[in-house]
Design an enzyme around this catalytic site. Structure first.
Site, PDB file in Angstrom:
ATOM      1  N   SER A 125     -65.593  88.579   3.299  1.00 31.19           N
ATOM      2  CA  SER A 125     -65.921  87.646   2.225  1.00 31.19           C
ATOM      3  C   SER A 125     -66.457  86.348   2.812  1.00 31.19           C
ATOM      4  O   SER A 125     -66.106  85.963   3.936  1.00 31.19           O
ATOM      5  CB  SER A 125     -64.636  87.338   1.451  1.00 31.19           C
ATOM      6  N   TYR A 142     -55.293  84.549   1.035  1.00 32.05           N
ATOM      7  CA  TYR A 142     -56.278  85.625   0.843  1.00 32.05           C
ATOM      8  C   TYR A 142     -57.331  85.568   1.954  1.00 32.05           C
ATOM      9  O   TYR A 142     -57.631  86.572   2.603  1.00 32.05           O
ATOM     10  CB  TYR A 142     -56.935  85.490  -0.538  1.00 32.05           C
ATOM     11  N   LYS A 194     -58.544  88.214   5.271  1.00 32.96           N
ATOM     12  CA  LYS A 194     -59.899  88.656   5.639  1.00 32.96           C
ATOM     13  C   LYS A 194     -60.208  88.303   7.093  1.00 32.96           C
ATOM     14  O   LYS A 194     -60.774  89.100   7.824  1.00 32.96           O
ATOM     15  CB  LYS A 194     -60.950  88.023   4.711  1.00 32.96           C
TER      16      LYS A 194
HETATM   17  P1  NAD Z   1     -61.027  95.185  -7.162  1.00 33.91           P
HETATM   18  O1  NAD Z   1     -59.650  94.659  -7.318  1.00 33.91           O
HETATM   19  O2  NAD Z   1     -61.798  95.522  -8.376  1.00 33.91           O
HETATM   20  O3  NAD Z   1     -60.999  96.496  -6.224  1.00 33.91           O
HETATM   21  C1  NAD Z   1     -60.045  96.683  -5.213  1.00 33.91           C
HETATM   22  C2  NAD Z   1     -59.472  98.088  -5.396  1.00 33.91           C
HETATM   23  O4  NAD Z   1     -58.523  98.329  -4.380  1.00 33.91           O
HETATM   24  C3  NAD Z   1     -58.772  98.268  -6.734  1.00 33.91           C
HETATM   25  O5  NAD Z   1     -59.242  99.458  -7.341  1.00 33.91           O
HETATM   26  C4  NAD Z   1     -57.289  98.381  -6.366  1.00 33.91           C
HETATM   27  O6  NAD Z   1     -56.594  99.217  -7.263  1.00 33.91           O
HETATM   28  C5  NAD Z   1     -57.389  98.958  -4.960  1.00 33.91           C
HETATM   29  N1  NAD Z   1     -56.250  98.660  -4.078  1.00 33.91           N
HETATM   30  C6  NAD Z   1     -55.712  97.447  -3.803  1.00 33.91           C
HETATM   31  N2  NAD Z   1     -54.690  97.593  -2.939  1.00 33.91           N
HETATM   32  C7  NAD Z   1     -54.602  98.914  -2.641  1.00 33.91           C
HETATM   33  C8  NAD Z   1     -53.752  99.694  -1.816  1.00 33.91           C
HETATM   34  N3  NAD Z   1     -52.774  99.133  -1.111  1.00 33.91           N
HETATM   35  N4  NAD Z   1     -53.954 101.029  -1.755  1.00 33.91           N
HETATM   36  C9  NAD Z   1     -54.925 101.619  -2.479  1.00 33.91           C
HETATM   37  N5  NAD Z   1     -55.748 100.933  -3.289  1.00 33.91           N
HETATM   38  C10 NAD Z   1     -55.590  99.600  -3.369  1.00 33.91           C
HETATM   39  O7  NAD Z   1     -61.838  94.152  -6.252  1.00 33.91           O
HETATM   40  P2  NAD Z   1     -63.397  94.094  -5.897  1.00 33.91           P
HETATM   41  O8  NAD Z   1     -63.935  92.885  -6.527  1.00 33.91           O
HETATM   42  O9  NAD Z   1     -64.029  95.391  -6.139  1.00 33.91           O
HETATM   43  O10 NAD Z   1     -63.286  93.810  -4.346  1.00 33.91           O
HETATM   44  C11 NAD Z   1     -63.358  94.843  -3.377  1.00 33.91           C
HETATM   45  C12 NAD Z   1     -63.157  94.244  -1.993  1.00 33.91           C
HETATM   46  O11 NAD Z   1     -64.155  93.246  -1.770  1.00 33.91           O
HETATM   47  C13 NAD Z   1     -61.807  93.552  -1.804  1.00 33.91           C
HETATM   48  O12 NAD Z   1     -61.364  93.805  -0.493  1.00 33.91           O
HETATM   49  C14 NAD Z   1     -62.144  92.088  -1.972  1.00 33.91           C
HETATM   50  O13 NAD Z   1     -61.268  91.263  -1.264  1.00 33.91           O
HETATM   51  C15 NAD Z   1     -63.549  92.022  -1.392  1.00 33.91           C
HETATM   52  N6  NAD Z   1     -64.347  90.904  -1.925  1.00 33.91           N
HETATM   53  C16 NAD Z   1     -64.485  90.770  -3.283  1.00 33.91           C
HETATM   54  C17 NAD Z   1     -65.211  89.692  -3.778  1.00 33.91           C
HETATM   55  C18 NAD Z   1     -65.362  89.501  -5.268  1.00 33.91           C
HETATM   56  O14 NAD Z   1     -65.700  88.406  -5.677  1.00 33.91           O
HETATM   57  N7  NAD Z   1     -65.177  90.507  -6.098  1.00 33.91           N
HETATM   58  C19 NAD Z   1     -65.793  88.775  -2.910  1.00 33.91           C
HETATM   59  C20 NAD Z   1     -65.640  88.955  -1.530  1.00 33.91           C
HETATM   60  C21 NAD Z   1     -64.904  90.041  -1.046  1.00 33.91           C
HETATM   61  C1  UD1 Z   2     -64.037  82.649  -5.455  1.00 36.56           C
HETATM   62  C2  UD1 Z   2     -62.857  82.686  -4.526  1.00 36.56           C
HETATM   63  C3  UD1 Z   2     -63.309  83.106  -3.145  1.00 36.56           C
HETATM   64  C4  UD1 Z   2     -64.090  84.422  -3.207  1.00 36.56           C
HETATM   65  C5  UD1 Z   2     -65.277  84.194  -4.138  1.00 36.56           C
HETATM   66  C6  UD1 Z   2     -66.165  85.397  -4.229  1.00 36.56           C
HETATM   67  C7  UD1 Z   2     -61.397  80.935  -5.455  1.00 36.56           C
HETATM   68  C8  UD1 Z   2     -60.814  79.578  -5.232  1.00 36.56           C
HETATM   69  N1  UD1 Z   2     -62.239  81.376  -4.498  1.00 36.56           N
HETATM   70  O1  UD1 Z   2     -64.897  81.645  -5.014  1.00 36.56           O
HETATM   71  O2  UD1 Z   2     -62.206  83.293  -2.298  1.00 36.56           O
HETATM   72  O3  UD1 Z   2     -64.541  84.777  -1.920  1.00 36.56           O
HETATM   73  O4  UD1 Z   2     -64.759  83.857  -5.425  1.00 36.56           O
HETATM   74  O5  UD1 Z   2     -66.009  86.062  -5.412  1.00 36.56           O
HETATM   75  O6  UD1 Z   2     -61.074  81.619  -6.418  1.00 36.56           O
HETATM   76  N2  UD1 Z   2     -66.087  77.589 -12.059  1.00 36.56           N
HETATM   77  C9  UD1 Z   2     -66.000  76.792 -13.181  1.00 36.56           C
HETATM   78  N3  UD1 Z   2     -65.201  77.198 -14.215  1.00 36.56           N
HETATM   79  C10 UD1 Z   2     -64.487  78.368 -14.170  1.00 36.56           C
HETATM   80  C11 UD1 Z   2     -64.589  79.171 -13.000  1.00 36.56           C
HETATM   81  C12 UD1 Z   2     -65.387  78.745 -11.961  1.00 36.56           C
HETATM   82  O7  UD1 Z   2     -66.631  75.734 -13.255  1.00 36.56           O
HETATM   83  O8  UD1 Z   2     -63.769  78.688 -15.128  1.00 36.56           O
HETATM   84  C13 UD1 Z   2     -66.987  77.153 -10.947  1.00 36.56           C
HETATM   85  C14 UD1 Z   2     -66.281  76.922  -9.632  1.00 36.56           C
HETATM   86  O9  UD1 Z   2     -65.850  75.606  -9.503  1.00 36.56           O
HETATM   87  C15 UD1 Z   2     -67.411  77.277  -8.628  1.00 36.56           C
HETATM   88  C16 UD1 Z   2     -68.213  78.362  -9.360  1.00 36.56           C
HETATM   89  O10 UD1 Z   2     -67.904  78.210 -10.741  1.00 36.56           O
HETATM   90  O11 UD1 Z   2     -68.251  76.181  -8.430  1.00 36.56           O
HETATM   91  C17 UD1 Z   2     -67.869  79.773  -8.929  1.00 36.56           C
HETATM   92  O12 UD1 Z   2     -66.465  79.954  -9.019  1.00 36.56           O
HETATM   93  P1  UD1 Z   2     -65.771  81.376  -8.773  1.00 36.56           P
HETATM   94  O13 UD1 Z   2     -66.461  82.419  -9.569  1.00 36.56           O
HETATM   95  O14 UD1 Z   2     -64.311  81.208  -8.963  1.00 36.56           O
HETATM   96  O15 UD1 Z   2     -66.120  81.706  -7.244  1.00 36.56           O
HETATM   97  P2  UD1 Z   2     -65.840  80.807  -5.923  1.00 36.56           P
HETATM   98  O16 UD1 Z   2     -65.132  79.568  -6.231  1.00 36.56           O
HETATM   99  O17 UD1 Z   2     -67.121  80.715  -5.195  1.00 36.56           O
END
Ligand code: NAD
Ligand code: UD1
Length: 339
Positions: A125, A149, A153
């Site tokens: 991430s 969190y 990572k």
């Molecule tokens: P998500 O929660 O939708 O998907 C994660 C999946 O992992 C879920 O289906 C959950 O049930 C499963 N899971 C969690 N713990 C588990 C375990 N111990 N055993 C088996 N399954 C398990 O999240 P996502 O948004 O799809 O994110 C996927 C990955 O990408 C995560 O590792 C997250 O940290 C990373 N990531 C997400 C974002 C984002 O904004 N969505 C940003 C950066 C990184």
């Molecule tokens: C969040 C996570 C970060 C993760 C990233 C990717 C937090 C503190 N950080 O970051 O760890 O890697 O998502 O998905 O949760 N905002 C508003 N109002 C809201 C929600 C958000 O103004 O109700 C603004 C925030 O201040 C920011 C932007 O929207 O400027 C995006 O926010 P968000 O979607 O939560 O993502 P990140 O903060 O970038």
């Protein structure tokens, strides 16, 4: 046909990636404990792709269950999404995050080692850059941690670098996602957060739908073009396609390499509000409130390493991200049906 194990494949990014993988002819095997997802997502991926997906409901921390899965299949690679991802929750329950994300990854890697599967694509991430000093963020910027969190990572990235140092037959793609948003254009799969969303895009779509009254914009006094926070939003389908490119790269024995997956363009909160208003044809009510503690003013990436090495770049613009998120939300106002 190549089999690839996808941990967390029922989740938001995992389901979109499974779809692209299945469509490209990969035999997809999913392990997910459904702690933050629904089986329905996997069924829908099968429906859209017309391909079967082998599904195991299991926890990646469960060594015996993981062993059984690895005994049954010959995997060429693992795509590792499984993990907990809510920043606020990680501050309240750090041990849960350390156990689930870090121990789970150790258990997974040990199973891979036993079965001589040494190809891994890992969901890292942008959070590993902490509060970056400058933008655009490049992969060689210093790494730091701002919450538990993020620590999971960074620890996992470090573990993977150590593993590669111990045996250079390991090939590991550390994919640092910026802000994944949007949904598949079919409107059948998308993001389905539990309760009130914490992230911007799912919050805005709920406001557009009328199930939340207004968006609270966290801070209007950042040193950015309109005072609101700037992020690099990337369409989840572009992100999914990036995983295919990373899987292909593994075949060249690239070692352990980190890649930014973003668009390379920053978008402010107000720009996102306007784009979503265009997509749904209605105004999004909002008010500007205090900054959210821990938020950076501006985070967007330089994605050129991914372009150069993986031949990948994001194709979908902000309007497509909003149109697709809105289609998913309209078709599924309450998310997936609860099993
Ligand atoms: P998500 O929660 O939708 O998907 C994660 C999946 O992992 C879920 O289906 C959950 O049930 C499963 N899971 C969690 N713990 C588990 C375990 N111990 N055993 C088996 N399954 C398990 O999240 P996502 O948004 O799809 O994110 C996927 C990955 O990408 C995560 O590792 C997250 O940290 C990373 N990531 C997400 C974002 C984002 O904004 N969505 C940003 C950066 C990184
Ligand atoms: C969040 C996570 C970060 C993760 C990233 C990717 C937090 C503190 N950080 O970051 O760890 O890697 O998502 O998905 O949760 N905002 C508003 N109002 C809201 C929600 C958000 O103004 O109700 C603004 C925030 O201040 C920011 C932007 O929207 O400027 C995006 O926010 P968000 O979607 O939560 O993502 P990140 O903060 O970038």
């Amino acid at each position: 046909m190549r089999s690839v194990l996808v941990t967390g494949g029922a989740g938001y990014i995992g389901s979109h990636t499974c779809l692209e993988m299945a469509r490209s002819g990969i035999d997809v095997v999913v392990v997910d404990n459904l702690c933050n997802s629904r089986m329905e997502a996997v069924r829908r991926v099968e429906g859209i792709s017309g391909k079967g997906i082998t599904f195991y409901r299991a926890d990646i921390c469960d060594e015996a269950a993981m062993e059984r899965i690895f005994e049954r299949h010959e995997f060429s690679s693992v795509v590792h999404f499984a993990g907990l991802k809510a920043v606020g929750e990680s501050v309240a329950k750090p041990l849960e995050y350390f156990h689930n994300n870090i121990t789970g990854t150790v258990v997974l890697l040990r199973a891979m080692l036993r079965h001589e599967v040494r190809n891994m694509v890992f969901s890292s991430s942008a959070t590993v850059y902490g509060d970056p000093q400058t933008v655009p963020v490049r992969e060689d910027f210093p790494l730091s941690v701002v919450n538990p969190y993020g620590r999971t990572k960074l620890v996992i990235e470090d573990m993977m670098r150590d593993l590669h140092r111990s045996d250079d037959r390991w090939n590991i793609m550390l994919l640092r996602y910026f802000n994944p948003v949007g949904a598949h254009e079919s409107g059948q799969i998308g993001e389905d957060p539990e309760g009130v969303p914490c992230n911007l895009m799912p919050y805005i779509t709920k406001v557009a739908l009328g199930s939340l009254p207004e968006l609270k914009i966290f801070g209007g006094d950042y040193p950015t073009r309109d005072g609101t926070g700037v992020r690099d939003y990337i369409h989840v389908v572009d992100l999914a396609v990036g995983h295919l490119a990373a899987l292909r790269k593994l075949e060249e024995n690239p070692g352990c390499v980190a890649y930014n997956l973003g668009t390379g363009r920053g978008c402010s909160v107000l720009e996102m509000v306007n784009a979503m208003s265009r997509a749904c044809g209605r105004a999004i009510p909002y008010s500007i409130v205090d900054r959210r503690p821990g938020d950076a003013a501006e985070v967007w990436c330089d994605p050129s390493r991914a372009m150069m090495d993986l031949g990948w770049k994001a194709e979908r613009d902000l309007d497509a991200m909003c149109a697709d998120a809105w289609r998913w939300q309209q078709k599924n106002p309450d998310g997936y049906p609860k099993d």
